[in-house]
Design a protein around this motif. Structure first.
Motif, PDB file in Angstrom:
ATOM      1  N   PRO A  59     132.303  93.856  74.223  1.00 28.27           N
ATOM      2  CA  PRO A  59     131.255  92.834  74.286  1.00 28.27           C
ATOM      3  C   PRO A  59     131.704  91.495  73.682  1.00 28.27           C
ATOM      4  CG  PRO A  59     130.838  94.229  72.428  1.00 28.27           C
ATOM      5  CD  PRO A  59     132.124  94.716  73.026  1.00 28.27           C
ATOM      6  N   SER A  60     132.959  91.406  73.210  1.00 26.67           N
ATOM      7  CA  SER A  60     133.394  90.199  72.521  1.00 26.67           C
ATOM      8  C   SER A  60     133.342  88.961  73.404  1.00 26.67           C
ATOM      9  CB  SER A  60     134.822  90.378  71.981  1.00 26.67           C
ATOM     10  OG  SER A  60     135.729  90.647  73.053  1.00 26.67           O
ATOM     11  N   GLY A  61     133.349  89.198  74.753  1.00 23.25           N
ATOM     12  CA  GLY A  61     133.265  88.050  75.654  1.00 23.25           C
ATOM     13  C   GLY A  61     131.829  87.596  75.889  1.00 23.25           C
ATOM     14  N   SER A  62     130.854  88.384  75.460  1.00 28.52           N
ATOM     15  CA  SER A  62     129.440  88.050  75.660  1.00 28.52           C
ATOM     16  C   SER A  62     129.001  86.991  74.635  1.00 28.52           C
ATOM     17  CB  SER A  62     128.562  89.288  75.511  1.00 28.52           C
ATOM     18  OG  SER A  62     128.988  90.305  76.388  1.00 28.52           O
TER      19      SER A  62
ATOM     20  N   ALA B 102     132.660  82.431  61.287  1.00 32.03           N
ATOM     21  CA  ALA B 102     132.082  83.777  61.187  1.00 32.03           C
ATOM     22  C   ALA B 102     131.929  84.411  62.558  1.00 32.03           C
ATOM     23  CB  ALA B 102     130.729  83.709  60.477  1.00 32.03           C
ATOM     24  N   LYS B 103     131.581  83.597  63.572  1.00 39.95           N
ATOM     25  CA  LYS B 103     131.471  84.106  64.965  1.00 39.95           C
ATOM     26  C   LYS B 103     132.813  84.614  65.446  1.00 39.95           C
ATOM     27  CE  LYS B 103     127.545  81.612  66.956  1.00 39.95           C
ATOM     28  NZ  LYS B 103     127.131  80.653  67.978  1.00 39.95           N
ATOM     29  N   LEU B 104     133.907  83.838  65.163  1.00 39.03           N
ATOM     30  CA  LEU B 104     135.249  84.264  65.571  1.00 39.03           C
ATOM     31  C   LEU B 104     135.641  85.572  64.877  1.00 39.03           C
ATOM     32  CD1 LEU B 104     137.183  80.852  65.526  1.00 39.03           C
ATOM     33  CD2 LEU B 104     136.600  82.234  67.528  1.00 39.03           C
ATOM     34  N   TYR B 105     135.287  85.686  63.579  1.00 32.58           N
ATOM     35  CA  TYR B 105     135.571  86.914  62.824  1.00 32.58           C
ATOM     36  C   TYR B 105     134.857  88.102  63.470  1.00 32.58           C
ATOM     37  CZ  TYR B 105     136.107  89.982  58.717  1.00 32.58           C
ATOM     38  OH  TYR B 105     136.434  91.021  57.875  1.00 32.58           O
ATOM     39  N   LEU B 106     133.558  87.918  63.827  1.00 34.81           N
ATOM     40  CA  LEU B 106     132.765  88.986  64.454  1.00 34.81           C
ATOM     41  C   LEU B 106     133.308  89.308  65.841  1.00 34.81           C
ATOM     42  CD1 LEU B 106     130.352  90.911  64.443  1.00 34.81           C
ATOM     43  CD2 LEU B 106     128.933  89.010  65.247  1.00 34.81           C
ATOM     44  N   LYS B 107     133.739  88.276  66.563  1.00 34.69           N
ATOM     45  CA  LYS B 107     134.282  88.482  67.903  1.00 34.69           C
ATOM     46  C   LYS B 107     135.504  89.389  67.854  1.00 34.69           C
ATOM     47  CE  LYS B 107     135.695  85.831  71.968  1.00 34.69           C
ATOM     48  NZ  LYS B 107     135.988  84.483  72.515  1.00 34.69           N
TER      49      LYS B 107
ATOM     50  N   CYS C  30     124.369  90.407  69.228  1.00 33.59           N
ATOM     51  CA  CYS C  30     125.275  90.431  70.390  1.00 33.59           C
ATOM     52  C   CYS C  30     124.956  91.659  71.228  1.00 33.59           C
ATOM     53  CB  CYS C  30     126.734  90.459  69.936  1.00 33.59           C
ATOM     54  SG  CYS C  30     127.922  90.489  71.297  1.00 33.59           S
ATOM     55  N   SER C  31     124.536  91.423  72.490  1.00 30.98           N
ATOM     56  CA  SER C  31     124.233  92.509  73.440  1.00 30.98           C
ATOM     57  C   SER C  31     123.236  93.501  72.857  1.00 30.98           C
ATOM     58  CB  SER C  31     125.520  93.239  73.879  1.00 30.98           C
ATOM     59  OG  SER C  31     126.408  92.331  74.500  1.00 30.98           O
TER      60      SER C  31
END
Length: 291
Positions: free
Chosen positions: A231-234, A210-215, A255-256
């Motif tokens: 922000p995908s790198g945060s 799910a984190k990868l999907y959100l990224k 995230c951020s």
């Protein structure tokens, strides 16, 4: 004994037999006549009673309207005839005329036969119309009695047959035959069922997936979400809770400083702000899952 004496004796015997028959007919006629008179008197009494009622009503009606009262005439009992009696008389006259015609033909034929053989002719007596009608009624009644007797005999016979059958009946309950294990044989063996189709139900994905999907979603939509840069790198933090959004269980992430939700089955991702959930698109380009 001479031939003439024999003939005279035979004739006397025949006349005696006919006289007996006539007496029997007279007796039946008298009985039928008495029955008919009784029935006629009953019908006449009913007619008189009904007519008197009608006349009373007509008189009251005439008195109230001021018109002349004309009563319905009541005939004498000998003159009175019911509709059934009128019909019976008409039918009887027709039947009597037919019977007399038939009897005249029979007597004429019998007279010729007697004249040819030299025998004395004794005609068949023609009864009066009243006698004929009474005899016909008696014969009809006799036939009815015979039919009724036959029906009664049949009913008695069926009743006796039923009683005999019921007494002789023996109840025998069904008893299944016993079979031994050797007679039954070995039990049947069937193949175990196996489903040849593949299961296509969408699985529940892990938090990491799910984190990868959100990224990937943040990488594709960061400018629309109000970020100044990608922000995908945060760091993407899991909030340790699952919420139901649009009928689907979703992992909650941060995230951020912004809150996001990703469906457990990775069917959608949402941006959460001010109690609203805005779907985040997925461009399916520049895939970063491998990074």
């Amino acid at each position: 004994m001479s031939k003439e004496e024999k003939k005279a004796k035979k004739l006397a015997k025949k006349e005696e037999k006919q006289a007996k028959k006539q007496a029997k007919v007279d007796k039946a006629n008298a009985k039928a006549q008495a029955k008919a008179e009784k029935k006629h008197a009953k019908a006449y009494g009913k007619f008189v009673k009904d007519t008197e009622k009608k006349n009373k009503k007509l008189q009251e009606k005439a008195a109230s309207s001021g018109t002349d009262f004309v009563p319905i005439a009541i005939p004498e009992i000998d003159v009175f005839q019911t509709k059934k009696e009128i019909k019976a008389i008409k039918s009887g006259k027709k039947a009597y005329a037919k019977y007399v015609k038939k009897l005249d033909k029979k007597n004429a034929k019998l007279e010729k036969k007697c004249a040819k053989k030299g025998r004395p002719f004794v005609p068949i007596a023609v009864p009066s119309e009243e006698e004929f009608l009474n005899t016909a009624a008696a014969e009809k009644n006799k036939v009815g009695k015979i039919i009724l007797s036959i029906i009664l005999i049949l009913l008695i016979w069926f009743l006796i047959y039923f009683i005999v059958t019921y007494i002789g009946y023996e109840y025998r309950p069904h008893t299944p035959e016993e079979t031994t294990a050797s007679e039954q044989g070995a039990p049947a063996v069937y193949e175990t069922y196996s489903n040849p189709h593949n299961i296509t139900t969408t699985p529940d994905y892990s938090i990491a997936d799910a984190k990868l999907y959100l990224k990937q979603s943040l990488s594709d939509n960061w400018s629309k979400l109000g970020y100044s840069s990608d922000p995908s790198g945060s760091a993407i933090s899991y909030n340790n809770r699952i919420e139901k959004i649009n009928g689907a269980d979703c992992y909650m992430f941060t995230c951020s400083g912004k809150t996001f939700a990703v469906a457990v089955k990775l069917s959608a991702a949402y941006y959460c702000h001010n109690g609203e959930y805005t779907p985040i698109g997925f461009n399916d380009t520049d895939i970063i899952f491998g990074e």
